[in-house]
Write an enzyme that holds these catalytic residues in place. Structure first.
Site, PDB file in Angstrom:
ATOM      1  N   HIS A  18       3.119 -11.951   0.923  1.00 29.99           N
ATOM      2  CA  HIS A  18       3.843 -12.211  -0.325  1.00 29.99           C
ATOM      3  C   HIS A  18       5.317 -12.022  -0.027  1.00 29.99           C
ATOM      4  O   HIS A  18       5.734 -10.915   0.343  1.00 29.99           O
ATOM      5  CB  HIS A  18       3.391 -11.229  -1.411  1.00 29.99           C
ATOM      6  N   GLU A 199     -11.069  -7.608  -2.876  1.00 26.61           N
ATOM      7  CA  GLU A 199     -10.236  -6.478  -2.427  1.00 26.61           C
ATOM      8  C   GLU A 199     -10.657  -5.280  -3.271  1.00 26.61           C
ATOM      9  O   GLU A 199     -11.317  -4.366  -2.796  1.00 26.61           O
ATOM     10  CB  GLU A 199      -8.748  -6.795  -2.612  1.00 26.61           C
ATOM     11  N   ASP A 278       2.053  -7.136   1.928  1.00 26.16           N
ATOM     12  CA  ASP A 278       3.363  -6.744   1.379  1.00 26.16           C
ATOM     13  C   ASP A 278       3.970  -5.707   2.324  1.00 26.16           C
ATOM     14  O   ASP A 278       3.970  -4.505   2.041  1.00 26.16           O
ATOM     15  CB  ASP A 278       3.193  -6.155  -0.027  1.00 26.16           C
TER      16      ASP A 278
END
EC number: 3.5.4.2
Length: 334
Positions: A18, A199, A278
């Site tokens: 991301h 997840e 991230d």
């Protein structure tokens, strides 16, 4: 060749990153100062101290607060270019960047401003480092499908610059089927389809992503192991999983890397890839994910090459681009 050098020498694709999640605290504070944005923290050190997440939502609260510093085309350009510089050092030859337009348009930032900055960085990365890239628009799953359609409408004038769509943000309570009509429309537009599933959400969300959204890859997917029939299907259909080991530990999906199931999934025949998710928040970019996971799980160099090959094979690029990367990879000693 030591492990670090070996990993950084592997030509690889990053398929789950991301771009807003690459915003390092130093850049966050610099952009906030430049743009006159007040952050919830007083210093870089205080910001890093806040990176003690208990679950996905605790991370997202901080993530959205930091993204407020991104306002102008230049901001998105500098953010993405900084990521590409790190990715090049880590051996990335191709990156498929997730971006969250709704995070920005909700604050009054124009959709085109985001894409203009990211695309300019993609072009610069190709010139400077020879890195190929794609942009994947992610819809925020905690918002409504109607809001997703509104974002898609905003994206239409930019569609030639967007390669695919994904689904991210809070997974619990937001099954992929919530976005069935939206993703059907995206498929009609010829966009590649991916989605976060498995997840924090159950294996059923992975099944939904496959059968309802008709995804080409599953982002995360580690909870597939709870459903043996699903594992068999993923192996049979060779659906790539874009696994993010350091993220999974940081967000308490696994208590530590030594207990991660990546090696078991790989040995079961699943098309596992390693990615950073991230990285500014989770403690490492793609090479660090490879290295720490290899050490914790005892991955062989042949297995690391397999994971890199999976990433190249699962990337949304033509064979003319992929073949030279695979030849380079095959020439490396295991």
């Amino acid at each position: 060749m030591d492990l670090e050098h070996f990993v950084c020498s592997l030509p690889k694709a990053e398929l789950h990153v991301h771009i807003e999640g690459t915003l390092e605290p130093e850049m966050m504070f610099e952009l906030a100062r430049r743009n006159g944005v007040a952050l919830p923290w007083k210093s870089v050190e205080e910001t890093r101290a806040a990176y003690a997440f208990t679950d996905l939502q605790s991370f997202l609260d901080l993530y959205y607060a930091g993204a407020a510093a991104l306002i102008h085309e230049r901001d998105f350009f500098e953010l993405a270019l900084a990521y590409f510089e790190r990715a090049h050092a880590d051996g990335v030859v191709h990156a498929e960047l997730f971006f969250d337009p709704q995070t920005h348009t909700a604050r009054g930032v124009a959709f085109a401003t985001v894409v203009d900055g990211l695309e300019r960085a993609c072009a610069e990365a190709q010139v400077r480092w020879g890195i190929s890239s794609r942009l994947i628009l992610c819809f925020l799953r905690h918002l409504s499908e109607d809001e997703g359609f509104a974002t898609l409408e905003q994206a239409l004038p930019q569609l030639a610059r967007i390669h695919g769509v994904g689904l991210d943000s809070s997974e619990r309570g937001h099954p992929p089927a919530k976005f069935a009509r939206l993703f059907a429309r995206c498929r009609e537009l010829g966009l590649h389809i991916v989605a976060h599933a498995g997840e924090e959400g159950p294996p059923a969300y992975i099944v939904d992503a496959l059968d309802v959204l008709k995804v080409e890859r599953i982002d995360h997917g580690v909870r597939c192991a709870e459903d043996p029939a699903l594992v068999e299907r993923l192996v049979r259909e060779q659906v790539a999983l874009t696994v993010c080991p350091l993220s999974n530990v940081k967000l308490c999906v696994f208590p530590d890397l030594a207990q991660h199931n990546l090696k078991r999934l790989l040995e079961a025949g699943l098309k596992v890839t390693i990615n950073s998710d991230d990285p500014a928040y989770f403690g490492g970019y793609i090479a660090r994910n490879f290295i720490d996971t290899a050490r914790a799980l005892g991955l062989s160099r042949a297995q690391l090459k397999r994971i890199a090959r999976n990433s190249l094979e699962a990337s949304f690029v033509p064979e003319s681009l992929r073949t030279p990367w695979l030849l380079r990879l095959d020439a490396m000693p295991a």
